[in-house]
Design an enzyme around this catalytic site. Structure first.
Site, PDB file in Angstrom:
ATOM      1  N   THR A  57      -4.451  37.243   7.685  1.00 55.44           N
ATOM      2  CA  THR A  57      -4.832  38.643   7.501  1.00 55.44           C
ATOM      3  C   THR A  57      -4.536  39.130   6.086  1.00 55.44           C
ATOM      4  O   THR A  57      -3.549  38.739   5.465  1.00 55.44           O
ATOM      5  CB  THR A  57      -4.073  39.525   8.508  1.00 55.44           C
ATOM      6  N   GLY A  87      -8.877  42.073   8.372  1.00 56.25           N
ATOM      7  CA  GLY A  87      -8.130  41.667   9.552  1.00 56.25           C
ATOM      8  C   GLY A  87      -9.052  40.943  10.516  1.00 56.25           C
ATOM      9  O   GLY A  87      -9.103  39.717  10.565  1.00 56.25           O
ATOM     10  N   THR A 104       4.160  37.267   9.849  1.00 57.68           N
ATOM     11  CA  THR A 104       5.324  37.183  10.733  1.00 57.68           C
ATOM     12  C   THR A 104       6.215  36.020  10.306  1.00 57.68           C
ATOM     13  O   THR A 104       5.724  34.909  10.094  1.00 57.68           O
ATOM     14  CB  THR A 104       4.876  36.992  12.189  1.00 57.68           C
ATOM     15  N   ARG A 162      17.342  55.378  41.932  1.00 60.85           N
ATOM     16  CA  ARG A 162      17.174  56.783  41.569  1.00 60.85           C
ATOM     17  C   ARG A 162      16.921  57.633  42.817  1.00 60.85           C
ATOM     18  O   ARG A 162      15.962  57.389  43.562  1.00 60.85           O
ATOM     19  CB  ARG A 162      16.006  56.928  40.601  1.00 60.85           C
ATOM     20  N   GLY A 178      10.989  58.275  34.427  1.00 63.41           N
ATOM     21  CA  GLY A 178      11.044  59.688  34.071  1.00 63.41           C
ATOM     22  C   GLY A 178      11.626  59.885  32.680  1.00 63.41           C
ATOM     23  O   GLY A 178      11.387  59.091  31.763  1.00 63.41           O
ATOM     24  N   GLU A 219      -3.593  38.830  17.064  1.00 67.33           N
ATOM     25  CA  GLU A 219      -4.484  37.686  17.298  1.00 67.33           C
ATOM     26  C   GLU A 219      -5.897  38.123  17.699  1.00 67.33           C
ATOM     27  O   GLU A 219      -6.557  37.501  18.527  1.00 67.33           O
ATOM     28  CB  GLU A 219      -3.892  36.752  18.371  1.00 67.33           C
ATOM     29  N   THR A 270      -8.010  42.053  17.847  1.00 63.54           N
ATOM     30  CA  THR A 270      -7.921  43.241  18.687  1.00 63.54           C
ATOM     31  C   THR A 270      -8.710  43.036  19.982  1.00 63.54           C
ATOM     32  O   THR A 270      -9.599  42.177  20.064  1.00 63.54           O
ATOM     33  CB  THR A 270      -8.477  44.473  17.963  1.00 63.54           C
TER      34      THR A 270
END
Length: 381
Positions: A124, A129, A156, A267, A338, A362, A364
């Site tokens: 990229t 991209g 990365t 909860r 919540g 990898e 969109t």
């Protein structure tokens, strides 16, 4: 699920699950908070043999293929998506170099599997991209080598990379995918400039950065595969990496589901646990069903890959369906929590940030739909 797995796959899954729950999960929140690459965990995964999981036995791997890689990825990502992302990179790099690399490049594979050489891939660019064929980074022949110039974005592990696979244009501008080549560069090469670590929404700890190539010189044998032949190589690699990202999203969704059910049990509202409420039960039922469907879709594509069959459509389907599912269901898991789900005291908040990348990484999901449609058109012609 064990009835569909071989004994080695069951052993792999159980081993990775124990490791991830014991070593990764207790540190996942700190990795996210501190945003530093966990080199010791990376090395520990290598020592466990995980980077060799998909590599054929003939190439020094475990021979468990794409299915083994997906099984391992789900377990790792269930505890930390960022560590799962780091796991994918050496697995894919070892496969790529084993299939396309020359003798010098393949000689790096043992170091990658051992965790001593950290690889990364640079495709990229800041302005390119999804349009992979339109990249502008160039590599030109000069004397007995190559000179590379350009800028790569979102690399990365770029901040810690030792061996960088760079995709660059080697033909005339306008030739598109017919002029793309791949080069393996030393991470310490003069002119290879690493930018600051990107401040990302999620997936912290991966040393993601921009890399500028300013007259980087490389020997002739830095070329991976044939000159001007890297587009096909890249597309094949994308198919495998989409399976890995699908399995990563699956692991995140599984974690969100487990947290949501546990929270809904504990909860209390209106005199009982909120899991007694039909609205919550329906959300849990949908999550369970969609996770099961996604797992089957991912494993089906992985089995086709291991059989040597084309998987462009199936990998795109797995990536599209699973990442959309995970994004939706982690959001529902946060909703079940919540107001507490909006707090960093609860894991689901991190899952919510991490999973968002899955629909982008990898390729969109809009691109996945184009791929699927084009494959269907070919099949129906």
């Amino acid at each position: 699920m064990d009835v569909f797995f071989s004994e080695p796959l069951v052993a792999l899954r159980d081993t990775v699950r124990r490791f991830a729950e014991r070593e990764i999960l207790p540190r996942a929140a700190a990795i996210d908070r501190e945003d530093r690459f966990p080199r010791d965990l990376y090395k520990a995964m290598a020592e466990l043999g995980l980077f060799a999981v998909a590599l054929p036995e003939a190439a020094g791997g475990a021979g468990l293929g794409a299915l083994g890689a997906c099984v391992a990825m789900e377990e790792i990502a269930r505890c930390s998506a960022a560590v799962g992302n780091a796991f994918a990179i050496p697995v894919e790099a070892a496969l790529f170099l084993s299939e396309h690399g020359n003798a010098r490049q393949r000689a790096l594979i043992p170091g990658i599997l051992a965790g001593d050489i950290i690889p990364a891939t640079a495709v990229t660019e800041p302005d390119h991209g999804s349009d992979v064929a339109g990249l502008r980074t160039t590599a030109r022949r000069e004397g007995e080598g190559w000179v590379l110039n350009g800028t790569k974005a979102w690399v990365t592990l770029g901040g810690v990379v030792d061996a960088l696979m760079v995709f660059a244009r080697t033909g005339a501008e306008g030739q598109g995918h017919r002029a793309m080549s791949c080069f393996l560069l030393d991470g310490a090469s003069p002119g290879l400039i690493r930018g600051k670590t990107e401040d990302l929404l999620g997936m912290h700890g991966l040393e993601d950065c921009q890399i500028t190539l300013d007259g980087v010189r490389a020997p002739l044998d830095a070329l991976v595969g044939p000159e001007n032949g890297a587009f096909k190589m890249a597309m094949g690699n994308f198919n495998f990496s989409r399976l890995m990202m699908s399995a990563m999203a699956l692991g995140i969704a599984q974690a969100g589901f487990e947290d949501a059910v546990a929270y809904a049990r504990s909860r209390k509202q209106f005199g009982g646990p909120i899991l007694n409420f039909q609205a919550v039960q329906f959300m849990v039922a949908d999550m369970s069903t969609e996770i099961a469907a996604s797992r089957l879709l991912v494993h089906h594509a992985a089995r086709l890959c291991d059989a040597g069959l084309p998987i462009a459509k199936e990998a795109a389907q797995a990536k599209l369906f699973t990442t959309d599912m995970a994004t939706r269901n982690v959001s529902n898991a946060l909703q079940i929590h919540g107001g507490n789900g909006y707090s960093r005291e609860y894991r689901v908040e991190r899952l919510f940030r991490d999973v968002r990348l899955a629909q982008i990484y990898e390729g969109t999901n809009q691109i996945q739909r184009l791929i699927i449609a084009r494959q269907v058109e070919k099949e129906m012609a």
